[in-house]
Each structure stands twice: as structure tokens, then as C-alpha cells.
Design a protein around this motif. Structure first.
Motif, PDB file in Angstrom:
ATOM      1  N   MET A 170       1.032  -1.206   0.231  1.00 47.27           N
ATOM      2  CA  MET A 170      -0.131  -0.050   0.115  1.00 47.27           C
ATOM      3  C   MET A 170       0.813   1.247  -0.007  1.00 47.27           C
ATOM      4  N   PRO A 171       0.814   2.192  -0.911  1.00 46.89           N
ATOM      5  CA  PRO A 171       1.580   3.299  -1.041  1.00 46.89           C
ATOM      6  C   PRO A 171       1.216   4.257   0.248  1.00 46.89           C
ATOM      7  N   ARG A 172       2.265   4.733   0.660  1.00 51.72           N
ATOM      8  CA  ARG A 172       2.306   5.773   1.811  1.00 51.72           C
ATOM      9  C   ARG A 172       1.688   7.022   1.185  1.00 51.72           C
ATOM     10  N   THR A 173       0.972   7.571   2.332  1.00 50.05           N
ATOM     11  CA  THR A 173       0.283   9.052   2.010  1.00 50.05           C
ATOM     12  C   THR A 173       1.520   9.933   1.960  1.00 50.05           C
ATOM     13  N   PRO A 174       1.500  10.891   0.972  1.00 46.67           N
ATOM     14  CA  PRO A 174       2.518  11.936   0.581  1.00 46.67           C
ATOM     15  C   PRO A 174       2.344  12.794   1.829  1.00 46.67           C
ATOM     16  N   LEU A 175       3.590  13.248   2.185  1.00 49.11           N
ATOM     17  CA  LEU A 175       3.605  14.441   3.172  1.00 49.11           C
ATOM     18  C   LEU A 175       3.411  15.495   2.496  1.00 49.11           C
ATOM     19  N   PRO A 176       2.704  16.750   3.273  1.00 47.54           N
ATOM     20  CA  PRO A 176       2.684  17.953   2.891  1.00 47.54           C
ATOM     21  C   PRO A 176       3.767  18.621   2.123  1.00 47.54           C
ATOM     22  N   ASP A 177       3.593  19.321   1.034  1.00 49.83           N
ATOM     23  CA  ASP A 177       4.612  19.864   0.130  1.00 49.83           C
ATOM     24  C   ASP A 177       5.395  20.854   0.944  1.00 49.83           C
ATOM     25  N   ASP A 178       4.860  21.577   1.922  1.00 52.16           N
ATOM     26  CA  ASP A 178       5.065  22.650   2.612  1.00 52.16           C
ATOM     27  C   ASP A 178       5.960  22.399   3.761  1.00 52.16           C
ATOM     28  N   LEU A 179       6.150  20.954   4.085  1.00 49.44           N
ATOM     29  CA  LEU A 179       6.831  20.542   5.148  1.00 49.44           C
ATOM     30  C   LEU A 179       8.679  20.565   4.794  1.00 49.44           C
ATOM     31  N   PRO A 180       9.420  21.185   5.475  1.00 49.29           N
ATOM     32  CA  PRO A 180      10.718  20.880   5.128  1.00 49.29           C
ATOM     33  C   PRO A 180      11.171  19.610   5.150  1.00 49.29           C
ATOM     34  N   PRO A 181      12.584  19.508   4.562  1.00 51.67           N
ATOM     35  CA  PRO A 181      13.050  18.021   4.615  1.00 51.67           C
ATOM     36  C   PRO A 181      12.990  17.561   6.072  1.00 51.67           C
ATOM     37  N   ALA A 182      13.337  18.367   7.125  1.00 58.34           N
ATOM     38  CA  ALA A 182      13.508  17.865   8.429  1.00 58.34           C
ATOM     39  C   ALA A 182      12.484  18.925   9.180  1.00 58.34           C
ATOM     40  N   PHE A 183      11.458  18.324   9.945  1.00 55.85           N
ATOM     41  CA  PHE A 183      10.395  19.035  10.475  1.00 55.85           C
ATOM     42  C   PHE A 183      10.024  18.463  12.011  1.00 55.85           C
ATOM     43  N   PRO A 184       9.449  19.388  12.773  1.00 57.11           N
ATOM     44  CA  PRO A 184       9.072  19.177  14.090  1.00 57.11           C
ATOM     45  C   PRO A 184       7.620  18.336  13.809  1.00 57.11           C
ATOM     46  N   VAL A 185       7.699  17.427  14.757  1.00 57.97           N
ATOM     47  CA  VAL A 185       6.281  16.517  14.751  1.00 57.97           C
ATOM     48  C   VAL A 185       4.898  17.292  15.029  1.00 57.97           C
ATOM     49  N   ALA A 186       5.311  18.361  15.857  1.00 55.58           N
ATOM     50  CA  ALA A 186       4.103  19.274  16.219  1.00 55.58           C
ATOM     51  C   ALA A 186       3.609  20.191  15.053  1.00 55.58           C
ATOM     52  N   LEU A 187       4.539  20.380  14.173  1.00 52.57           N
ATOM     53  CA  LEU A 187       4.277  21.257  12.760  1.00 52.57           C
ATOM     54  C   LEU A 187       3.702  20.210  11.776  1.00 52.57           C
ATOM     55  N   ALA A 188       3.864  18.895  11.656  1.00 58.63           N
ATOM     56  CA  ALA A 188       3.399  17.936  11.063  1.00 58.63           C
ATOM     57  C   ALA A 188       2.021  17.670  11.401  1.00 58.63           C
ATOM     58  N   ARG A 189       1.774  17.790  12.714  1.00 61.21           N
ATOM     59  CA  ARG A 189       0.500  17.331  13.181  1.00 61.21           C
ATOM     60  C   ARG A 189      -0.417  18.490  12.700  1.00 61.21           C
ATOM     61  N   SER A 190       0.040  19.575  12.934  1.00 62.42           N
ATOM     62  CA  SER A 190      -0.618  20.843  12.522  1.00 62.42           C
ATOM     63  C   SER A 190      -1.066  20.900  11.137  1.00 62.42           C
ATOM     64  N   ALA A 191      -0.321  20.441  10.343  1.00 58.90           N
ATOM     65  CA  ALA A 191      -0.713  20.260   8.702  1.00 58.90           C
ATOM     66  C   ALA A 191      -1.394  18.984   8.594  1.00 58.90           C
ATOM     67  N   GLY A 192      -1.820  18.156   9.668  1.00 58.49           N
ATOM     68  CA  GLY A 192      -2.747  17.191   9.470  1.00 58.49           C
ATOM     69  C   GLY A 192      -2.136  15.781   9.217  1.00 58.49           C
ATOM     70  N   VAL A 193      -1.066  15.709   9.470  1.00 63.16           N
ATOM     71  CA  VAL A 193      -0.172  14.385   9.298  1.00 63.16           C
ATOM     72  C   VAL A 193      -0.653  13.496  10.590  1.00 63.16           C
ATOM     73  N   GLY A 194      -1.014  12.213  10.233  1.00 66.05           N
ATOM     74  CA  GLY A 194      -1.326  11.391  11.462  1.00 66.05           C
ATOM     75  C   GLY A 194      -0.329  10.714  11.967  1.00 66.05           C
ATOM     76  N   GLU A 195      -0.601  10.181  13.211  1.00 64.45           N
ATOM     77  CA  GLU A 195       0.556   9.452  14.108  1.00 64.45           C
ATOM     78  C   GLU A 195       1.279   8.237  13.115  1.00 64.45           C
ATOM     79  N   GLY A 196       0.250   7.619  12.429  1.00 61.37           N
ATOM     80  CA  GLY A 196       0.745   6.438  11.681  1.00 61.37           C
ATOM     81  C   GLY A 196       1.820   6.790  10.846  1.00 61.37           C
ATOM     82  N   ARG A 197       1.372   7.873  10.037  1.00 60.98           N
ATOM     83  CA  ARG A 197       2.271   8.419   8.797  1.00 60.98           C
ATOM     84  C   ARG A 197       3.779   8.703   9.674  1.00 60.98           C
ATOM     85  N   LEU A 198       3.470   9.387  10.878  1.00 54.81           N
ATOM     86  CA  LEU A 198       4.729   9.937  11.516  1.00 54.81           C
ATOM     87  C   LEU A 198       5.764   8.753  11.678  1.00 54.81           C
ATOM     88  N   ARG A 199       5.198   7.626  12.008  1.00 54.86           N
ATOM     89  CA  ARG A 199       5.836   6.313  12.306  1.00 54.86           C
ATOM     90  C   ARG A 199       6.465   5.459  11.119  1.00 54.86           C
TER      91      ARG A 199
END
Length: 322
Positions: free
Chosen positions: A1-30
Motif C-alpha cells: 500500500m503506497p504511503r500517504t504523501p507528506l504536505p509539500d510545505d513541510l521542510p526536509p526535517a520538521f518538528p512533529v508538532a508542525l506535521a500534526r498541525s498540517a494534518g499528518v497522522g501518527e501512523g504516517r509519522l511512524r
């Protein structure tokens, strides 16, 4: 199953809190495609190195990636320092632990703490912090960085070599002229860093400063010069352009005794692994010999393990030509 793409505006390295605020789920962060370099940070950053990069270039790229990852959780009061800042500045260093980040904060704030981080408390009057143009990282200025190395580098030649690299004036060899970037620091900046106040390693810094020169392009070139001088031989000229009797440019040599037509060339790993560089050096050395120059080639093994051999070869050349 293909991974959900990360938002384009997330930098190559990013804080978890920023990703969560952009709608990235816990599963994708793992996800296994994401690095977890520090608590609260995720990274998909690839190493920014060219094909055929040397081991030193690869280590610097790894350290910069790690620093950029840690910067996602840095407080506004933290900055990179010591050998970490020196590697980001691309200073001449011995083999240091690139997996350990040196991070400082101005006192009386608490030391930075994280796995793979060594915290330091800096004194404001001894410290200047700047933004590194290439990486966007906050770190100590070149002069402050060199002064901090006085407590970290054990061999006096290495402290001189680092100073050489900070004050080096880049130029285009030969008769061609091209505008080059200014040196990272001037000798007066290193002097000011020493004079700013008491610090660990101040004696080593004071002893190293008079030996710093502008023309060394690498740590081995600095070590070669210092090895010869400490053996009682005359100090060679650095970064010397050679022309033949008709005024044609032959090449630039690492170290030289121009009046005696003696050239000293350090043969680094790139001379062995890069065929184009090897061929260029062979052609240059042939042209030097045709113009009456004696070329002494120095390997890493001779310089660092058997320096007496280097000294004797140069001494014999000086005696023969003197």
C-alpha cells in the motif's frame, strides 16, 4: 500500500508538532521512510553530496544534515559551536566525532540536552553568533569557533591548521583573475577573539596565532610547513605559482622554495582516486621538472607516520641546490 504523501510545505526535517498541525497522522509519522534523529523531530533529508565525494565531504554532509535536524527543536538561544561549527564552516580539522553535535547557549541559561548532543554554556563577551549563509544554521563566528577549538584540539599543529583555513585567501592560480569570496576571518579577528577575555585553551591559542598563514589549502599542507620549520629548515612559500622562462604558467604548487626551484606537493586521496586529477598533476610535475624544478611528493603516511623522511628529503634537496 503506497504511503500517504507528506504536505509539500513541510521542510526536509520538521518538528512533529508542525506535521500534526498540517494534518499528518501518527501512523504516517511512524513511517519507515522517516528518520527519528531527535525527540520530536522527523526527517526525510537526503545527504547533499556529489558523486565521487571524499570521505571528509561525506562526513561534513552527514553532520550538516544532523545539525539541520536538531535545529528543528533548538531554542532561540541555542547555537552550534566548537568542532561542529568548525565542520559547518568547512575548516581544516583532524578526524573528530561527527556524530556528536556541540551546541552552546549563553549563560545563565540551562545547557542543551539531547541524545548525541554535548551542551556548552558560553560567555557573552567571548562569543559572537552568526547565521551561516549556506545552511541557514545559527553558529559561532569563524573567529569565535577557532578560539573554542583551543580547548578541543590536542595537537598544536591542528590548531594552526584550523586557523590557516579560516584566514585563507582563495584565489585563481596563474595569471587569470576572478573575484573570489573573502576569507572567513582575518588574523586580526583571531587576535580579537583571544584578547576578548580568559578562556580554556588561551595559551595554546596564543602560541598558535603567530604561526597562522594565509596560503594553506588543507590540513596536510599546514602540517608539512610546520614539520619542516620545527626541524630547523627555512619556511617554504605557500600556494606558489610557477612560470617557465618564457613566462608561460606551469602550475601552482603547495609549498615551494622558489629561489632554489624546489616544489613540495602533498598527494591526497583525491590524487589516487580521481584519474583526471592524477593526470593533471603528472603533467604539471613533468613540466616543472622540464623547467628545472625538483618536485618532492609527500604522502599521508610519510607526513603523519614518518615525518623524519620528509625532513631529510627536503634537507637534502636544499643542500644540493644551495
Amino acid at each position: 500500500m503506497p504511503r500517504t504523501p507528506l504536505p509539500d510545505d513541510l521542510p526536509p526535517a520538521f518538528p512533529v508538532a508542525l506535521a500534526r498541525s498540517a494534518g499528518v497522522g501518527e501512523g504516517r509519522l511512524r513511517g519507515s521512510d522517516l528518520r527519528r534523529p531527535f525527540h520530536g523531530v522527523r526527517s526525510r533529508a537526503a545527504l547533499d553530496v556529489e558523486d565521487g565525494a571524499s570521505a571528509a565531504e561525506l562526513r561534513r554532509a552527514q553532520l550538516i544534515r544532523s545539525a539541520q535536524e536538531y535545529s528543528q527543536r533548538m531554542s532561540p538561544f541555542e547555537f552550534f559551536s566548537h568542532s561542529t561549527a568548525a565542520m559547518i564552516w568547512d575548516a581544516a580539522l583532524p578526524l573528530v566525532d561527527a556524530d556528536l553535535l556541540h551546541v552552546s547557549v549563553l549563560g545563565p541559561r540551562r545547557l542543551p540536552r539531547a541524545r548525541g548532543v554535548r551542551g556548552h554554556q558560553a560567555r557573552p563577551h567571548l562569543t559572537r553568533v552568526v547565521l551561516h549563509a549556506e545552511t541557514g544554521l545559527r553558529l559561532t563566528s569563524p573567529a569565535t569557533t577557532w578560539a573554542a577549538l583551543g580547548a578541543q584540539l590536542r595537537h598544536p599543529y591542528d590548531l594552526v591548521a584550523a586557523g590557516d583555513s579560516f584566514v585563507r585567501v582563495q584565489r585563481m592560480p596563474g595569471p587569470w583573475h576572478r573575484e573570489m569570496p573573502p576569507p572567513l576571518a582575518h588574523v586580526r579577528d583571531l587576535e580579537a577573539a583571544i584578547a576578548a577575555g580568559r578562556r580554556v585553551g588561551a595559551r595554546a591559542l596564543r602560541e598558535a596565532l603567530p604561526r597562522v598563514r594565509l596560503g594553506a589549502a588543507s590540513r596536510p599542507e599546514s602540517w608539512t610547513r610546520l614539520t619542516l620549520c620545527d626541524a630547523g629548515l627555512p619556511e617554504p612559500v605557500l600556494d606558489h605559482d610557477v612560470y617557465d622562462d618564457d613566462g608561460r604558467f606551469i602550475g601552482c604548487v603547495d609549498l615551494a622554495y622558489p629561489e632554489l626551484k624546489i616544489a613540495i606537493e602533498y598527494e591526497g586521496d583525491h590524487h589516487r582516486t580521481d584519474p583526471a586529477a592524477w593526470n593533471r598533476d603528472m603533467e604539471k610535475h613533468d613540466a616543472l621538472q622540464a623547467a628545472g624544478w625538483r618536485v618532492i611528493r609527500v604522502s599521508r603516511t610519510v607526513l603523519f607516520a614518518r615525518p623524519h623522511e620528509l625532513v631529510e628529503r627536503v634537507r637534502e634537496a636544499l643542500r644540493a641546490r644551495g
